[in-house]
Structure formats: structure tokens, C-alpha cells
Design an enzyme around this catalytic site. Structure first.
Site, mmCIF file in Angstrom:
data_model
loop_
_atom_site.group_PDB
_atom_site.id
_atom_site.type_symbol
_atom_site.label_atom_id
_atom_site.label_comp_id
_atom_site.label_asym_id
_atom_site.label_seq_id
_atom_site.Cartn_x
_atom_site.Cartn_y
_atom_site.Cartn_z
ATOM 1 N N ARG A 44 -29.887 -4.176 -15.887
ATOM 2 C CA ARG A 44 -29.911 -2.817 -15.439
ATOM 3 C C ARG A 44 -30.268 -2.319 -14.204
ATOM 4 O O ARG A 44 -29.040 -1.208 -14.091
ATOM 5 C CB ARG A 44 -32.125 -3.146 -16.064
ATOM 6 C CG ARG A 44 -31.737 -2.795 -17.200
ATOM 7 C CD ARG A 44 -33.088 -2.862 -17.784
ATOM 8 N NE ARG A 44 -33.204 -4.815 -17.335
ATOM 9 C CZ ARG A 44 -32.732 -5.891 -18.349
ATOM 10 N NH1 ARG A 44 -32.617 -4.868 -19.249
ATOM 11 N NH2 ARG A 44 -32.110 -7.111 -17.843
ATOM 12 N N THR A 45 -30.513 -3.125 -13.333
ATOM 13 C CA THR A 45 -30.350 -1.977 -11.767
ATOM 14 C C THR A 45 -28.588 -1.692 -11.689
ATOM 15 O O THR A 45 -28.556 -1.487 -11.297
ATOM 16 C CB THR A 45 -31.136 -3.580 -10.835
ATOM 17 O OG1 THR A 45 -32.479 -3.320 -10.911
ATOM 18 C CG2 THR A 45 -31.303 -2.605 -9.301
ATOM 19 N N ARG B 241 -29.295 -6.385 -3.418
ATOM 20 C CA ARG B 241 -30.638 -7.112 -4.541
ATOM 21 C C ARG B 241 -30.304 -8.174 -3.711
ATOM 22 O O ARG B 241 -29.071 -9.027 -3.364
ATOM 23 C CB ARG B 241 -30.443 -7.289 -5.576
ATOM 24 C CG ARG B 241 -31.280 -8.450 -6.097
ATOM 25 C CD ARG B 241 -31.519 -8.320 -7.889
ATOM 26 N NE ARG B 241 -32.179 -7.242 -8.381
ATOM 27 C CZ ARG B 241 -32.829 -6.621 -9.561
ATOM 28 N NH1 ARG B 241 -31.918 -7.900 -10.701
ATOM 29 N NH2 ARG B 241 -32.844 -5.699 -9.702
ATOM 30 N N LYS C 173 -18.568 -19.360 2.344
ATOM 31 C CA LYS C 173 -17.933 -20.183 3.635
ATOM 32 C C LYS C 173 -18.722 -20.437 4.536
ATOM 33 O O LYS C 173 -18.546 -20.556 5.504
ATOM 34 C CB LYS C 173 -16.923 -19.339 3.506
ATOM 35 C CG LYS C 173 -16.137 -19.388 2.266
ATOM 36 C CD LYS C 173 -14.951 -18.448 3.369
ATOM 37 C CE LYS C 173 -14.160 -17.290 1.796
ATOM 38 N NZ LYS C 173 -13.219 -16.352 2.085
ATOM 39 N N HIS D 88 -39.764 -3.980 -5.663
ATOM 40 C CA HIS D 88 -37.877 -3.472 -5.748
ATOM 41 C C HIS D 88 -38.574 -1.972 -6.451
ATOM 42 O O HIS D 88 -39.084 -0.876 -7.245
ATOM 43 C CB HIS D 88 -38.767 -3.708 -7.073
ATOM 44 C CG HIS D 88 -36.948 -3.704 -8.173
ATOM 45 N ND1 HIS D 88 -36.006 -2.910 -8.042
ATOM 46 C CD2 HIS D 88 -36.622 -4.156 -9.511
ATOM 47 C CE1 HIS D 88 -35.207 -2.994 -8.756
ATOM 48 N NE2 HIS D 88 -35.541 -4.099 -9.584
#
Ligand code: CP
Length: 302
Positions: A51-52, A101, A80, A129
Site C-alpha cells: 500500500r505505502t 522505508r 555491496k 509511519h
């Protein structure tokens, strides 16, 4: 550059929150616009999301902007050994805003201090959030007509649930009464109770909610997050403690709504989905409008 990031919900004043909600209403009436023409937004998802990420990308696309980024850190140079510092210092050259995120609490604040462009926290570990909270506020105001003096039930993983932490901080601005329903192991952290104590707000902790559910204006269900447990047996013990079923809603208030940031696992039975009190899929849709409003406000676009 005068940049404003959104890392914690407390980065927004109450007036700014209301103004974003009002603007989101305008985007709901007309989501397709050209305000982001010529702008590039980076979406950096070091943790999975449906969703986000997709609602951000939908919001950006509907405003005429372009998107660069990754959906999985394993496809970036993190594999890496690149540090977050170096990733952000690099990506800031390629875009006008970063949406990120990350599993580590505080990572979004760090990114906002490094980047030359605004950073939006799309979830940092168990911390915050804030854009989810804005869409939660939008959903609550839209369904209740106001944010004032509501009886909010927060159910499930209140310890690691970043959506719960941000929502609690935001709703504390509107004289909310909080009811916390969780297993002992996942109780709301003490710092959030101290936060409410300081504001003189009422809150109650319960281990069950079947008897008191009729008092709720909003039931905010949350998933017990398997990914936050180091011991799988601890997760097994608590994963299905609360399951909301349709028959439990019989005596609830007429205008009560059930929200969930999603994804769900078992905590809302699918027999609730057809009940008009379920609102979680509309809530996810509201994410597009509120994210359009947040992006345009942070970029100062009229
Ligand atoms: N609500 C929410 O953050 O959902 P995703 O994890 O799918 O983005």
C-alpha cells in the site's frame, strides 16, 4: 534550499495536519493534476510494502511526476556494502524528494539530515509511519465527521506497531480517549503512556475487548508482526489472540468504523469484509489523496 521533511508525525503542527486533510479532500474530488510535472521523486523501499509504495507511486503518477527507486534493497548497492549515508548522498542528486522505508528506527531522521531534498518517512522499524497516520486521520474525519473526543480502540501489536505509535501521537491533539487492547507481551510502550499522562488524556488497558466493543467509535486493528520477533515461539504464542468476527459487531455503535493499516493475517476474519462498518480498503484508497496532499505541501506547490 528551504526543505521540510516528514519524519515523525510531530513534525506537523495541528494546523498543518488539518490543512493537509483539507487539501486531500480536494485531491479526492480531482486526483489527476499536473502539479508534479518536471519533478522526480525517489521511492527507496528497504522493506516490503504494498500500500505505502503503490499509493505513493499512484499519487505521484496522478500528479504528473516521475518515479525512480527500488522496491527491494537487494537490487541496490546495499548488497555491496554501501551505507545508508552514501545511498542518500547519491540519490539526493537524482530527485526532488525521497520517500523511504527502512527497518531501522531513526533511519528516516538520519536520511533527512543528509539529503538536500525533503525526505518522507514511509515507516522506520517500530518507530513511526506518519503518512499512514495522515490517511488514518483522513479516514476517521471522513467517517466520523470530526476528530474530536472519539473513543479509539487500538488492538493487537501495540509494542512494535509504528502505525499505532504515530496515530496515538496525532489523535492526542483531539482529546481522544484511548483503549489499548493487547497481549501482555505486546503492550503499548511506557513512553507513550507517559506522553498521554503529560497531556492529561484518558487511556485504559485491556486484555480482551468483546465486552467493551460497543463503546468504540473507531476500532483500529493491527497485525502481530512476525518480522519484529527474534523468537518464533513468542510470535506463535500471540499471533491469533485477537480475531475480530462479524457476529462481535452486533451491538456496536451505528457509525463505528473498523480500520486496519493492512496487511492483515487472521486478526480480521473475512466475514467482516461485507459489514458496512469495515472501512480498511477505503482507508487504503484514502492513502492516495493524503499522499498527494503531503507531497505537494512539502514541495510548496500550489
Ligand atoms: N499500511 C502499510 O504500511 O502497508 P504496506 O506495508 O503494504 O505498505
Amino acid at each position: 534550499m528551504n526543505k521540510k521533511s516528514l519524519v515523525s508525525i510531530d513534525d506537523l503542527s495541528t494546523d498543518e495536519m488539518v490543512s493537509i486533510l483539507d487539501l486531500a479532500e480536494e485531491f479526492e474530488k480531482q486526483p489527476s493534476q499536473t502539479l508534479l510535472e518536471g519533478k522526480v521523486i525517489a521511492t527507496l523501499f528497504f522493506e516490503p510494502s504494498t500500500r505505502t509504495r503503490l499509493s505513493f507511486e499512484s499519487a505521484i503518477s496522478r500528479l504528473g511526476g516521475k518515479i525512480v527507486g527500488f522496491t527491494d534493497a537487494s537490487s541496490s548497492s546495499v548488497t555491496k556494502g554501501e551505507t545508508l549515508n552514501d545511498t542518500i548522498r547519491t540519490v539526493t542528486n537524482y530527485c526532488d524528494m525521497i520517500v523511504m522505508r527502512h527497518p531501522i528506527e531513526g533511519s528516516a531522521r538520519l536520511a533527512s539530515e543528509i539529503a538536500d531534498v525533503p525526505v518522507i518517512n514511509a515507516g522506520d522499524g517500530a518507530n513511526q509511519h506518519p503518512t499512514q497516520t495522515m490517511l488514518d486521520l483522513y479516514s476517521i474525519r471522513k467517517t466520523q465527521g470530526s476528530l474530536d473526543k472519539l473513543n479509539l480502540f487500538l488492538v493487537g501489536d501495540l509494542k512494535y506497531g509504528r502505525t499505532v505509535h504515530s496515530l496515538l501521537m496525532a489523535m492526542s491533539r483531539w482529546n481522544t480517549t484511548f483503549n489499548f487492547i493487547s497481549p501482555e507481551e505486546l503492550r503499548i510502550p511506557v513512553e507513550y503512556k507517559l506522553y498521554l499522562d503529560k497531556l492529561g488524556l484518558r487511556y485504559y488497558e485491556h486484555s480482551d475487548f468483546t465486552e467493551i466493543i460497543k463503546e468504540a467509535d473507531i476500532i483500529y486493528m493491527t497485525r502481530v508482526q512476525k518480522e519484529r520477533f527474534s523468537d518464533p515461539m513468542e510470535y506463535e504464542k500471540v499471533k491469533n489472540v485477537y480475531v475480530l468476527r462479524n457476529h462481535m459487531l452486533r451491538e456496536t455503535k451505528e457509525n463505528m468504523k473498523i480500520l486496519h493499516p493492512l496487511p492483515r493475517v487472521n486478526e480480521i476474519h473475512t466475514d467482516v469484509d461485507m459489514n458496512e462498518k469495515s472501512y480498511y480498503f477505503q482507508q487504503a484508497l484514502n492513502g492516495v489523496y493524503t499522499r498527494q496532499a503531503i507531497i505537494t505541501r512539502l514541495l510548496n506547490l500550489k
